[in-house]
Design a protein around this motif. Structure first.
Motif, PDB file in Angstrom:
ATOM      1  N   PRO A  92       0.836  -1.209   0.000  1.00 42.12           N
ATOM      2  CA  PRO A  92       0.000   0.000   0.000  1.00 42.12           C
ATOM      3  C   PRO A  92       0.869   1.257   0.000  1.00 42.12           C
ATOM      4  N   CYS A  93       0.643   2.112  -0.987  1.00 41.54           N
ATOM      5  CA  CYS A  93       1.458   3.313  -1.143  1.00 41.54           C
ATOM      6  C   CYS A  93       0.568   4.550  -1.232  1.00 41.54           C
ATOM      7  N   GLU A  94       1.165   5.678  -0.967  1.00 40.21           N
ATOM      8  CA  GLU A  94       0.479   6.956  -1.089  1.00 40.21           C
ATOM      9  C   GLU A  94       1.310   7.879  -1.959  1.00 40.21           C
ATOM     10  N   ASN A 117      11.962  27.560  -9.303  1.00 44.85           N
ATOM     11  CA  ASN A 117      11.920  26.252  -9.922  1.00 44.85           C
ATOM     12  C   ASN A 117      10.464  25.962 -10.302  1.00 44.85           C
ATOM     13  N   ARG A 118      10.215  25.391 -11.474  1.00 45.37           N
ATOM     14  CA  ARG A 118       8.848  25.174 -11.946  1.00 45.37           C
ATOM     15  C   ARG A 118       8.365  23.734 -11.748  1.00 45.37           C
ATOM     16  N   LYS A 119       9.253  22.824 -11.468  1.00 50.87           N
ATOM     17  CA  LYS A 119       8.888  21.409 -11.433  1.00 50.87           C
ATOM     18  C   LYS A 119       8.194  21.024 -10.126  1.00 50.87           C
ATOM     19  N   VAL A 120       7.144  20.238 -10.262  1.00 55.97           N
ATOM     20  CA  VAL A 120       6.461  19.644  -9.119  1.00 55.97           C
ATOM     21  C   VAL A 120       6.889  18.183  -9.055  1.00 55.97           C
ATOM     22  N   ASP A 121       7.493  17.780  -7.941  1.00 55.78           N
ATOM     23  CA  ASP A 121       8.041  16.430  -7.811  1.00 55.78           C
ATOM     24  C   ASP A 121       6.986  15.435  -7.347  1.00 55.78           C
ATOM     25  N   VAL A 122       7.156  14.190  -7.779  1.00 53.01           N
ATOM     26  CA  VAL A 122       6.243  13.109  -7.420  1.00 53.01           C
ATOM     27  C   VAL A 122       6.956  12.167  -6.460  1.00 53.01           C
ATOM     28  N   TYR A 123       6.351  11.946  -5.295  1.00 54.69           N
ATOM     29  CA  TYR A 123       6.902  11.025  -4.299  1.00 54.69           C
ATOM     30  C   TYR A 123       5.908   9.892  -4.044  1.00 54.69           C
ATOM     31  N   PRO A 177      14.863   1.677   9.198  1.00 49.76           N
ATOM     32  CA  PRO A 177      14.452   0.604  10.115  1.00 49.76           C
ATOM     33  C   PRO A 177      13.042   0.106   9.806  1.00 49.76           C
ATOM     34  N   GLN A 178      12.725  -1.023  10.397  1.00 46.45           N
ATOM     35  CA  GLN A 178      11.378  -1.562  10.288  1.00 46.45           C
ATOM     36  C   GLN A 178      10.380  -0.594  10.922  1.00 46.45           C
ATOM     37  N   ASP A 179       9.203  -0.505  10.310  1.00 45.21           N
ATOM     38  CA  ASP A 179       8.077   0.313  10.770  1.00 45.21           C
ATOM     39  C   ASP A 179       8.289   1.814  10.586  1.00 45.21           C
ATOM     40  N   GLU A 180       9.334   2.221   9.869  1.00 47.64           N
ATOM     41  CA  GLU A 180       9.523   3.627   9.534  1.00 47.64           C
ATOM     42  C   GLU A 180       9.021   3.879   8.106  1.00 47.64           C
ATOM     43  N   LYS A 181       8.751   5.145   7.788  1.00 45.92           N
ATOM     44  CA  LYS A 181       8.215   5.484   6.480  1.00 45.92           C
ATOM     45  C   LYS A 181       9.339   5.618   5.452  1.00 45.92           C
ATOM     46  N   VAL A 182       9.080   5.104   4.259  1.00 44.06           N
ATOM     47  CA  VAL A 182       9.999   5.220   3.130  1.00 44.06           C
ATOM     48  C   VAL A 182       9.385   6.191   2.130  1.00 44.06           C
ATOM     49  N   LEU A 183      10.171   7.159   1.689  1.00 47.31           N
ATOM     50  CA  LEU A 183       9.702   8.145   0.717  1.00 47.31           C
ATOM     51  C   LEU A 183      10.599   8.072  -0.513  1.00 47.31           C
ATOM     52  N   ILE A 184       9.993   7.776  -1.652  1.00 39.79           N
ATOM     53  CA  ILE A 184      10.736   7.558  -2.888  1.00 39.79           C
ATOM     54  C   ILE A 184      10.387   8.653  -3.886  1.00 39.79           C
TER      55      ILE A 184
END
Length: 226
Positions: free
Chosen positions: A43-45, A74-80, A124-131
């Motif tokens: 599940p991702c957001e 800067n004009r770019k809107v980034d997608v995470y 670590p486990q149970d922490e949030k990953v942001l890509i």
């Protein structure tokens, strides 16, 4: 039987990953071995982030009283893409720093399509990953300074900032406008068109909604003193 892969264990303040089978490495060669099995149905957001400052700016050791400092846009809107590194989400193991690749299933034929990759830190486990997957094609931003005053004798300055966001999609979107209060450490936002959330001592986030095919304008005034 399934071929033994890497096993992870804590060791002192580190994590060890031990391969549970032998592998052959020819002379003068490089070999890639899968560290983890592919994680499916995580599940991702998706989050859109607009950061209007250009990479050339930085925090200064003194108040930034030059009106032109940091005003290039800067004009770019980034997608995470974000997810919690938890077992309930089909992940949930200490993730070592390195490259992470993301694929999305094409519902038309069921195939996995590559949509981006990023480099993450030790997580670590149970922490949030942001890509960070790249930049949005149909959403653009524009940041500019509306007003600026400085009084060096009274040791204060005020800046009004405007951020315009245009959405060319056929559905509404929400964009996180990330703003650094970069002119000095002692600041106060005295007027705003949208609510914000303070992230750290010099960073705020404005969640901004934009209608399909529409434009939203964010304005705020910040007062600095030293």
């Amino acid at each position: 039987d399934r071929v033994a892969g890497f096993e992870e264990k804590a060791f002192f303040e580190y994590h060890l990953y031990t391969l549970g089978r032998p592998t052959t490495l020819p002379d003068n060669s490089t070999k890639q071995i899968e560290l983890f099995p592919v994680a499916r149905r995580v599940p991702c957001e998706k989050t859109l982030v607009y950061y209007g400052l250009t990479p050339s700016y930085g925090f200064l050791p003194h108040p930034a009283t030059d009106r032109n400092y940091g005003t290039q846009s800067n004009r770019k809107v980034d997608v995470y893409l974000g997810f919690k590194n938890a077992k309930a989400n089909n992940v949930g193991m200490p993730l070592p720093a390195g490259r992470i690749r993301v694929n999305k299933q094409d519902m038309a034929d069921g195939t996995l399509e590559f949509i981006g990759e990023d480099v993450i830190d030790h997580t670590p486990q149970d922490e949030k990953v942001l890509i960070k997957l790249g930049s949005a094609f149909d959403v653009v931003g524009e940041r500019r300074q509306l007003h600026f005053t400085v009084d060096t004798s009274r040791k204060n300055m005020t800046e009004e900032v405007e951020v315009k966001l245009r959405n060319h999609k056929k559905e509404p979107v929400t964009v996180i406008v990330k703003e650094n209060l970069y002119r000095w450490t002692n600041w106060q936002i005295t007027a705003k068109s949208h609510d914000f959330e303070k992230q750290d001592a010099r960073t705020v986030h404005f969640p901004v909604k934009i209608a399909a095919g529409g434009e939203t304008v964010l304005r705020y005034t910040v007062h600095y003193s030293w």
